[in-house]
Design a protein around this motif. Sequence first.
Motif, PDB file in Angstrom:
ATOM      1  N   ASP A   1       0.807  -1.226   0.000  1.00 33.66           N
ATOM      2  CA  ASP A   1       0.000   0.000   0.000  1.00 33.66           C
ATOM      3  C   ASP A   1       0.833   1.266   0.000  1.00 33.66           C
ATOM      4  OD1 ASP A   1      -2.223  -1.636   0.176  1.00 33.66           O
ATOM      5  OD2 ASP A   1      -2.331  -1.496   2.361  1.00 33.66           O
ATOM      6  N   THR A   2       2.151   1.161   0.057  1.00 30.59           N
ATOM      7  CA  THR A   2       3.012   2.343   0.117  1.00 30.59           C
ATOM      8  C   THR A   2       2.917   3.097  -1.207  1.00 30.59           C
ATOM      9  OG1 THR A   2       4.535   1.210   1.607  1.00 30.59           O
ATOM     10  CG2 THR A   2       5.368   3.173   0.492  1.00 30.59           C
ATOM     11  N   PRO A   3       2.563   4.384  -1.151  1.00 29.19           N
ATOM     12  CA  PRO A   3       2.439   5.175  -2.390  1.00 29.19           C
ATOM     13  C   PRO A   3       3.768   5.245  -3.154  1.00 29.19           C
ATOM     14  CG  PRO A   3       1.550   6.384  -0.506  1.00 29.19           C
ATOM     15  CD  PRO A   3       2.237   5.173   0.037  1.00 29.19           C
ATOM     16  N   SER A   4       3.680   5.381  -4.464  1.00 30.26           N
ATOM     17  CA  SER A   4       4.881   5.407  -5.310  1.00 30.26           C
ATOM     18  C   SER A   4       5.795   6.577  -4.952  1.00 30.26           C
ATOM     19  CB  SER A   4       4.511   5.440  -6.786  1.00 30.26           C
ATOM     20  OG  SER A   4       3.707   6.564  -7.075  1.00 30.26           O
ATOM     21  N   GLU A   5       5.234   7.713  -4.526  1.00 26.24           N
ATOM     22  CA  GLU A   5       6.069   8.860  -4.131  1.00 26.24           C
ATOM     23  C   GLU A   5       6.937   8.510  -2.927  1.00 26.24           C
ATOM     24  OE1 GLU A   5       2.383   9.469  -3.743  1.00 26.24           O
ATOM     25  OE2 GLU A   5       2.454   9.456  -5.928  1.00 26.24           O
ATOM     26  N   GLU A   6       6.341   7.809  -1.971  1.00 25.01           N
ATOM     27  CA  GLU A   6       7.099   7.430  -0.776  1.00 25.01           C
ATOM     28  C   GLU A   6       8.149   6.370  -1.107  1.00 25.01           C
ATOM     29  OE1 GLU A   6       6.287   5.863   3.758  1.00 25.01           O
ATOM     30  OE2 GLU A   6       4.645   6.792   2.637  1.00 25.01           O
ATOM     31  N   ARG A   7       7.819   5.453  -2.007  1.00 30.50           N
ATOM     32  CA  ARG A   7       8.799   4.449  -2.445  1.00 30.50           C
ATOM     33  C   ARG A   7       9.990   5.122  -3.119  1.00 30.50           C
ATOM     34  NH1 ARG A   7       5.864  -1.032  -4.244  1.00 30.50           N
ATOM     35  NH2 ARG A   7       4.136  -0.921  -2.786  1.00 30.50           N
ATOM     36  N   ALA A   8       9.709   6.112  -3.955  1.00 29.85           N
ATOM     37  CA  ALA A   8      10.782   6.848  -4.631  1.00 29.85           C
ATOM     38  C   ALA A   8      11.643   7.590  -3.616  1.00 29.85           C
ATOM     39  CB  ALA A   8      10.190   7.813  -5.654  1.00 29.85           C
ATOM     40  N   ARG A   9      11.002   8.158  -2.592  1.00 27.63           N
ATOM     41  CA  ARG A   9      11.760   8.866  -1.548  1.00 27.63           C
ATOM     42  C   ARG A   9      12.670   7.895  -0.801  1.00 27.63           C
ATOM     43  NH1 ARG A   9      11.367   9.156   3.562  1.00 27.63           N
ATOM     44  NH2 ARG A   9       9.256   8.346   3.694  1.00 27.63           N
ATOM     45  N   MET A  10      12.178   6.683  -0.549  1.00 35.03           N
ATOM     46  CA  MET A  10      12.998   5.679   0.133  1.00 35.03           C
ATOM     47  C   MET A  10      14.229   5.309  -0.708  1.00 35.03           C
ATOM     48  SD  MET A  10      10.395   2.956   1.809  1.00 35.03           S
ATOM     49  CE  MET A  10       8.964   3.467   2.702  1.00 35.03           C
ATOM     50  N   LEU A  11      14.081   5.320  -2.027  1.00 34.98           N
ATOM     51  CA  LEU A  11      15.218   5.046  -2.896  1.00 34.98           C
ATOM     52  C   LEU A  11      16.221   6.202  -2.876  1.00 34.98           C
ATOM     53  CD1 LEU A  11      13.509   3.380  -5.983  1.00 34.98           C
ATOM     54  CD2 LEU A  11      14.993   2.295  -4.289  1.00 34.98           C
ATOM     55  N   ARG A  12      15.701   7.435  -2.858  1.00 33.24           N
ATOM     56  CA  ARG A  12      16.579   8.613  -2.828  1.00 33.24           C
ATOM     57  C   ARG A  12      17.234   8.773  -1.464  1.00 33.24           C
ATOM     58  NH1 ARG A  12      12.066  10.810  -5.082  1.00 33.24           N
ATOM     59  NH2 ARG A  12      11.610  12.000  -3.191  1.00 33.24           N
ATOM     60  N   GLN A  13      16.494   8.523  -0.401  1.00 38.14           N
ATOM     61  CA  GLN A  13      16.986   8.675   0.964  1.00 38.14           C
ATOM     62  C   GLN A  13      16.689   7.405   1.735  1.00 38.14           C
ATOM     63  OE1 GLN A  13      14.585  11.993   2.134  1.00 38.14           O
ATOM     64  NE2 GLN A  13      16.076  13.487   1.431  1.00 38.14           N
ATOM     65  N   PRO A  14      17.519   6.352   1.546  1.00 43.06           N
ATOM     66  CA  PRO A  14      17.229   5.081   2.192  1.00 43.06           C
ATOM     67  C   PRO A  14      17.266   5.189   3.714  1.00 43.06           C
ATOM     68  CG  PRO A  14      18.939   4.850   0.519  1.00 43.06           C
ATOM     69  CD  PRO A  14      18.717   6.306   0.724  1.00 43.06           C
ATOM     70  N   PRO A  15      16.303   4.552   4.381  1.00 39.10           N
ATOM     71  CA  PRO A  15      16.333   4.534   5.852  1.00 39.10           C
ATOM     72  C   PRO A  15      17.380   3.523   6.341  1.00 39.10           C
ATOM     73  CG  PRO A  15      14.530   3.193   5.045  1.00 39.10           C
ATOM     74  CD  PRO A  15      15.162   3.822   3.841  1.00 39.10           C
ATOM     75  N   ASP A  16      17.742   3.611   7.595  1.00 38.84           N
ATOM     76  CA  ASP A  16      18.668   2.646   8.191  1.00 38.84           C
ATOM     77  C   ASP A  16      17.960   1.311   8.427  1.00 38.84           C
ATOM     78  OD1 ASP A  16      21.185   4.289   8.823  1.00 38.84           O
ATOM     79  OD2 ASP A  16      19.566   5.518   9.610  1.00 38.84           O
ATOM     80  N   VAL A  17      16.672   1.409   8.830  1.00 43.38           N
ATOM     81  CA  VAL A  17      15.873   0.204   9.127  1.00 43.38           C
ATOM     82  C   VAL A  17      14.624   0.267   8.280  1.00 43.38           C
ATOM     83  CG1 VAL A  17      14.657  -1.076  10.924  1.00 43.38           C
ATOM     84  CG2 VAL A  17      16.714   0.220  11.515  1.00 43.38           C
TER      85      VAL A  17
END
Length: 185
Positions: free
Chosen positions: A169-185
């Motif tokens: 259910d994660t929106p594509s914008e948030e997925r793209a943000r995770m790729l640009r700024q990966p979280p530690d966990v």
Amino acid sequence: VAHDTRLIEPTSPSPVPQGIKEMNARRAGRRADPPRARPVLYDGRVSPRPPDLPFEPAVREWFGETFAAPTKAQRLGWAAIGKGESALVFAPTGSGKTLAAFLAATSRIMFSPVPKKLERCRVVYVSPLKALAVDVERNLRTPIAGIARVAGRRGEAVHLPGVAIRTGDTPSEERARMLRQPPDV
């Protein structure tokens, strides 16, 4: 029903191929059981605020301020994790399994240099249920905040790890943000 907390460790590899063991067992008229993981049972003693927790001093201090003592699951898990070994810890709900796994990772992430952006995601938790993943995320943020508070009080530099959840259910914008700024966990 009595519950047992055990750490399952792999048994040492046998120098005899399994097929030969089975053949010899059949000749002797008995069934050859498959090799099983050897349980390492908790010794029954719990020392309050043990000094040998395999964590940074601020993490040990936070734990000592927050909990009276580690649970069986935590003591068994941390014994293996502290040596850099893999651990499979199973115990009843509410026994501290999640904290056993994540506190070691949190200690390492918060007190080690921040890696390059593409190497940033260092812990992946795969949950069978979305609700459980959300619960784990919420329970992960409390220790991070507490450890950061203790580290600040001690005057220690600390990295506040980024935590994110990705589901179907994660929106594509948030997925793209995770790729640009990966979280530690």
